[in-house]
Write a protein that holds these residues in place. Sequence first.
Motif, short mmCIF file in Angstrom:
data_model
loop_
_atom_site.label_atom_id
_atom_site.label_comp_id
_atom_site.label_asym_id
_atom_site.label_seq_id
_atom_site.Cartn_x
_atom_site.Cartn_y
_atom_site.Cartn_z
N PRO A 30 0.90 -1.31 0.02
CA PRO A 30 0.03 -0.09 -0.07
C PRO A 30 0.65 1.28 -0.17
CG PRO A 30 -0.49 -1.53 1.90
CD PRO A 30 0.70 -2.10 1.12
N TYR A 31 0.33 2.48 -0.45
CA TYR A 31 1.08 3.61 -0.27
C TYR A 31 0.23 4.85 0.27
CZ TYR A 31 2.67 7.94 -2.37
OH TYR A 31 3.33 9.44 -2.27
N VAL A 32 1.08 5.48 1.17
CA VAL A 32 0.34 6.52 1.66
C VAL A 32 1.14 7.85 1.63
CG1 VAL A 32 -0.58 7.72 3.87
CG2 VAL A 32 -0.83 4.95 3.47
N ASP A 33 0.59 8.81 1.26
CA ASP A 33 1.28 10.17 0.96
C ASP A 33 0.60 10.90 2.12
OD1 ASP A 33 1.59 12.89 0.38
OD2 ASP A 33 1.98 12.47 -1.44
N THR A 34 1.42 11.53 3.28
CA THR A 34 0.76 11.82 4.35
C THR A 34 0.44 13.46 4.09
OG1 THR A 34 3.19 12.79 5.29
CG2 THR A 34 2.44 10.71 6.04
N ASP A 35 0.99 14.25 3.21
CA ASP A 35 0.34 15.40 2.87
C ASP A 35 -0.91 15.31 2.28
OD1 ASP A 35 2.53 16.91 3.53
OD2 ASP A 35 3.44 17.22 1.81
N ALA A 36 -1.19 14.32 1.50
CA ALA A 36 -2.42 14.09 0.74
C ALA A 36 -3.61 13.53 1.92
CB ALA A 36 -2.40 12.83 -0.32
N VAL A 37 -3.11 13.10 2.93
CA VAL A 37 -4.03 12.64 3.95
C VAL A 37 -4.55 13.63 4.68
CG1 VAL A 37 -4.14 11.50 6.41
CG2 VAL A 37 -3.06 10.17 4.41
N VAL A 38 -3.60 14.61 4.83
CA VAL A 38 -3.99 15.85 5.65
C VAL A 38 -4.83 16.89 4.75
CG1 VAL A 38 -2.79 18.14 6.44
CG2 VAL A 38 -1.68 16.12 6.92
N VAL A 39 -4.55 17.09 3.44
CA VAL A 39 -5.35 17.57 2.49
C VAL A 39 -6.68 17.08 2.59
CG1 VAL A 39 -5.51 18.36 0.07
CG2 VAL A 39 -3.47 18.63 1.18
N ALA A 40 -6.94 15.74 2.38
CA ALA A 40 -8.11 15.04 2.39
C ALA A 40 -9.04 15.49 3.65
CB ALA A 40 -7.83 13.63 2.09
N GLY A 41 -8.41 15.35 4.80
CA GLY A 41 -9.11 15.67 5.90
C GLY A 41 -9.16 17.31 6.44
N HIS A 42 -8.40 18.04 6.02
CA HIS A 42 -8.30 19.30 6.48
C HIS A 42 -8.29 20.49 5.36
CE1 HIS A 42 -8.11 17.47 10.29
NE2 HIS A 42 -7.22 16.64 9.83
N GLY A 43 -8.23 20.20 4.25
CA GLY A 43 -8.13 21.06 3.14
C GLY A 43 -6.48 21.48 2.69
N PRO A 44 -6.42 22.39 1.75
CA PRO A 44 -4.93 22.66 1.30
C PRO A 44 -4.23 23.03 2.17
CG PRO A 44 -6.85 23.72 -0.11
CD PRO A 44 -7.44 23.10 1.25
N ILE A 45 -2.96 22.38 2.06
CA ILE A 45 -1.78 22.81 3.10
C ILE A 45 -1.57 24.34 3.14
CG2 ILE A 45 0.69 22.57 3.58
CD1 ILE A 45 0.23 19.76 2.55
N ALA A 46 -1.57 25.07 1.89
CA ALA A 46 -1.20 26.52 2.06
C ALA A 46 -2.34 27.32 2.88
CB ALA A 46 -1.29 27.11 0.61
N GLN A 47 -3.66 26.81 2.80
CA GLN A 47 -4.75 27.31 3.44
C GLN A 47 -4.70 26.89 5.03
OE1 GLN A 47 -8.51 26.22 1.72
NE2 GLN A 47 -9.69 26.78 3.72
N ILE A 48 -4.15 25.78 5.23
CA ILE A 48 -4.05 25.46 6.78
C ILE A 48 -2.91 26.39 7.31
CG2 ILE A 48 -3.27 23.88 8.28
CD1 ILE A 48 -4.31 21.65 6.38
N PHE A 49 -1.93 26.62 6.46
CA PHE A 49 -0.91 27.45 7.12
C PHE A 49 -1.36 28.87 7.26
CE2 PHE A 49 2.26 24.42 6.48
CZ PHE A 49 3.56 25.17 6.86
N ALA A 50 -2.00 29.51 6.29
CA ALA A 50 -2.57 30.76 6.14
C ALA A 50 -3.72 31.13 7.28
CB ALA A 50 -3.25 31.24 4.90
#
Length: 177
Positions: A30-50
Amino acid sequence: MTQDTIALIGPPAAGKSRVGKRVAKLLDLPYVDTDAVVVAGHGPIAQIFAEHGEPHFRALEREAVAEALRHPGVVSLGGGAVLDRDTQADLGAARVVLLTVRPEAIAKRIAGGKRPLITDLESWKRLVASRSELYASLADYTADTSSRPIETIADEIARWVQSTPARDDRAQTEGPA
């Protein structure tokens, strides 16, 4: 965590996601991209930062990394995930692959501004310089992604994984450090 956990670390835009997907396919894991997991659960990373700041993002990232490393598979970590001491400890049970990339190969990869800590090549260089020693200290295997085909790099990593005992097995056969 299991002996079948392979973690890909490295600077932003080193190719961890692209390489990780191919390595997982080659190893039938199996493959997991942890950034993709965060995005799927919480929205775009740049938006989370902002909206919430880097500490909030790092907490979400830590949660995703901890969960992903508990299971067999290939896990691509975000570039800064290794800054967390608990993540560093968790990586001790995985086979850790460091993907590196030279600055001259990075300009096209960072175009588009999706990475909140990277605004240009100079900010990427500073970020990488500040983390290089840590990346190297965690790595069991290193591959440069600057100019070689992703398929070739993934093949080399898969062969290394298949020919190298997992950390659990090495600890049993190598004896005390």
